[in-house]
Every structure is written in C-alpha cells, then in structure tokens.
Scaffold this active site. Structure first.
Site, PDB file in Angstrom:
ATOM      1  N   ASP A 103       8.599  21.653  39.960  1.00  0.00           N
ATOM      2  CA  ASP A 103       7.539  21.153  39.102  1.00  0.00           C
ATOM      3  C   ASP A 103       6.167  21.355  39.725  1.00  0.00           C
ATOM      4  O   ASP A 103       5.883  20.818  40.798  1.00  0.00           O
ATOM      5  CB  ASP A 103       7.784  19.664  38.841  1.00  0.00           C
ATOM      6  N   ASP A 291       1.072  24.375  34.032  1.00  0.00           N
ATOM      7  CA  ASP A 291       2.301  23.575  34.082  1.00  0.00           C
ATOM      8  C   ASP A 291       3.449  24.368  33.473  1.00  0.00           C
ATOM      9  O   ASP A 291       3.471  24.627  32.273  1.00  0.00           O
ATOM     10  CB  ASP A 291       2.097  22.274  33.305  1.00  0.00           C
TER      11      ASP A 291
END
Length: 397
Positions: A103, A291
């Site tokens: 992540d 992201d």
C-alpha cells in the site's frame, strides 16, 4: 447495515486482489487484481466515502495550519480503513508466509498474532512466535484506528523476505484484537506499507527503508507497473531497488514529492493541468496523491464538473455519478512536470456500467486529487524514498 459496514463489504467484493506467483527476477513480485463487478451506484458510494476516511488527515483547517508548526501530525488517529486497499503478494516473515497488501498510502507492517482468537484473525494466517528462531519480542503497544473499527496489539522484530530481498530485524505489529470485522472476508492477511517513515503509526522505518539502510537493495527506489485488464484480470509488477526498463518507453521524468504539514507522508505530486482533445482545462495549483488502491481518479466537485464539460457525451446521473460513452474516443492527457501523459481511451471509462474513471469526491481541500489506476496503468512509476521523487514514463505498448 451502516455506511461503514457497507464500505467494507463493497471493498471485499469489488477490490479483492489475487496473489500471483513471484517472478523469476529475484527483486520483483507479480501482482494481480480482480476487476470490479458491482453496480455503478455501489462503486461510486465506496469511493466517495472510503477515501474520505483514508485521507482524513490531509484535510487542513486554518486552526490545523497554525498547530502544524508546533505539532507533528502522526499517530494512529491519522490512519483509516484505506490501508487495506491495494495489490497483494506473498512475503516471508520469520520463516512464515503471508499474503500482504502493498500500500502506497500507509507505512506500517502488521499481521494477525497467534494470540488473536477472533474470527477475523482465525480465518487468516497468524504469526506464531514459537516457529521463528529469529523473532524478538519488543512488547510495545500499538493501535491503528479505522473509520469502521481498529486493530491493537504489540510489536516484535523479525526478518522479512520480499522477492528474495531481506529486511533484518524489522519491527512490525502483532495484532491481538480487531474491533469490527474489517478483515474477516479478505483473502490477504496483513498490510505492507510503502509510504514514508513519518506516516508510520508504530513509529518505525518501513521494511523498504530498512532494506535501503541495510544495503539489501542497490537503489533507494521501487518501480510499479500495472498492466491493463486482460483475459486473466489486472496484473502488475513491483520491483524493489531497481527499474524494469522493459515496461516503459523513453526516459523517466522525475518530479519532487510535496510535503504535508512539512513532512513527507504520502506520495503527492503537483499537477500542471489536463488536456482534452487539445484543450487545456486551466487547472491551477492542483496536488495529486498517488494510490494503487484506487481504480479511479477523484477530484473535488468543481474540478470534476470542469473535466466532464470537455468529455463528449458525458452526463451526471441521479446518483451524482458521471457516465461517459462506453466507446469514448476523447484524447485525454495529464500534464505533470511539464510532460503530457496520454490516457488510453479504455481508461476513461470503468469496467462496470460505463461510468467515468473521473468522479467527484474530496480527500482534502479543493486542490487535492486522488490519482488511481486509471492513470497509473498508462505510466511506469518509480518511487524514491531518499530523493523524495516520483519518476514517470509512458508504458510500453
């Protein structure tokens, strides 16, 4: 079912990512992502609410600006349920294998502990201290709060192996309690944060930072390639300490990462503008958080409306969702660092219900965007934790 439970349910059924075998290149990991299958309304609701929770610490009021000079923004309050989004693959932690999300939007490594007996822990691989000869207990309490629950536990240290590369004595979290069934249905076990060290809730360097300091990798950067959907679904490659030159054309263009409250936390870049069919939209002073856990691009309402004025055949439906023709042929380019990056027409529309890959949603002030896979599939991106830069180049066709 409350809204946060719905968000978690949507995530598990829309964005679960399938682990893929490690590639032959020792410092690379293959990644795979299942395409969304749910309705337009459900997907939009997920993004609208979920990422507000993820990036709640980006929103800065005037009072926050005054306080930021005196207080560093850190700690468990600033992390949200968004940490569970992203591509995942396998790592080895203390001789035990785990499926971990990689992540960009978080900076902690944690897995369920053998001491956690809740269903959400038992249904996943749990770390067994007795099976690791290299494990050392540090016993420092940690807590990560989410919009729909939290995880708490203690820390320990052990060796982490990723794609053949080792982070020795890595401090990580051992979850002993989960409040809310956040991970019960997930196909992965924990989180592998790849943000900057100052974002860590545990207060420890990330595994990749340790690899750099321990010279386990040659270079202080990692590269990400996200392939467009094919017969086997979305695939990708994470390369640690190296650049896969076969994945892009031309040269990498490097851009300085912006700070948040004078700290490097997220992978944030300045965006110059967007061009649609040769027309510049005249966006000014825009920032974008990169992201890999987001399939689309989120903009504040005014920016999203401006964008869609230039997209032929676009409309705003009764749910507040922008739709575009499924076979749209508009020419869209994002201009970053003075370089235009063309977006493939297939990335202007999502795979369900012909909704636009750009939607209205706020993750901060009126200048902050969220840049997800709809852009990232069109570039090879390199993230340097020492020079605080992101390198971008068009992907090879």
């Amino acid at each position: 079912m409350n809204i946060y439970t719905l968000i978690i349910w949507l995530y598990f059924t829309i964005f679960i990512i399938d682990a893929a075998p490690i590639t032959s290149k020792s410092n690379s990991i293959s990644l795979k992502k299942i395409a969304p299958k749910h309705s337009l309304k459900e997907v939009h609701q997920f993004y609208k609410d979920y990422f507000i929770l993820k990036y709640q610490n980006i929103h800065v009021t005037d009072q926050d600006k005054l306080a930021s000079d005196k207080k560093i923004l850190s700690g468990s309050e600033n992390l949200t349920i968004s940490d569970i989004l992203g591509y995942y693959g396998e790592i080895t932690l203390g001789s035990q294998e785990f499926k971990m999300v990689f992540d960009l939007g978080s900076s902690d490594l944690w897995v369920p502990s053998q001491d956690c007996t809740q269903d959400s822990c038992v249904s996943h691989k749990r770390f067994n201290e007795s099976l690791s000869k290299t494990f050392n207990s540090t016993g420092t309490p940690f807590s990560v709060a989410y919009g729909a629950g939290s995880v708490t536990g203690i820390t320990g240290k052990d060796n982490v192996l990723v794609g053949g590369l080792k982070s020795e004595g890595q401090e990580f979290g051992l979850v002993q309690e989960e409040v809310g069934s956040l991970f019960q249905e997930a196909e992965y076990d924990g989180i592998f944060g790849m943000g900057f060290n100052d974002l860590s809730s545990i207060g420890t360097p990330t595994p990749f930072s340790n690899m750099v300091e321990q010279k386990a990798v040659t270079n202080p950067y990692f590269g990400i390639y996200l392939q467009r959907s094919n017969d086997t679904g979305h695939t990708g490659t994470l390369t640690l300490g190296d650049i896969d030159t076969t994945k892009f054309t031309g040269n990498l263009n490097y851009n300085n990462v912006s700070t948040l409250h004078r700290e490097y936390l997220y992978w944030i870049l300045d965006v110059d503008d967007i061009s649609i069919n040769g027309n510049k939209l005249n966006f000014k002073n825009k920032l974008a958080t990169f992201d890999t856990g987001a399939n689309i691009i989120l903009m504040p309402e005014e920016d999203a409306a401006t964008y869609h004025k230039f997209i032929n055949g676009s409309s705003l439906n009764e749910y507040g969702i922008y739709t575009v023709p499924c076979n749209t042929m508009d020419q869209v380019a994002y201009i970053i660092g003075g370089v235009s990056y063309n977006i493939d027409q297939s990335d202007l529309v999502t795979e369900s219900d012909c909704s636009s890959s750009v939607q209205a949603g706020s993750i901060g002030d009126d200048n902050m965007w969220l840049i997800g896979d709809a852009f990232l599939r069109n570039v090879y991106s390199v993230y340097n934790i020492k020079n605080f830069t992101i390198g971008l180049a068009p992907v090879s066709k």
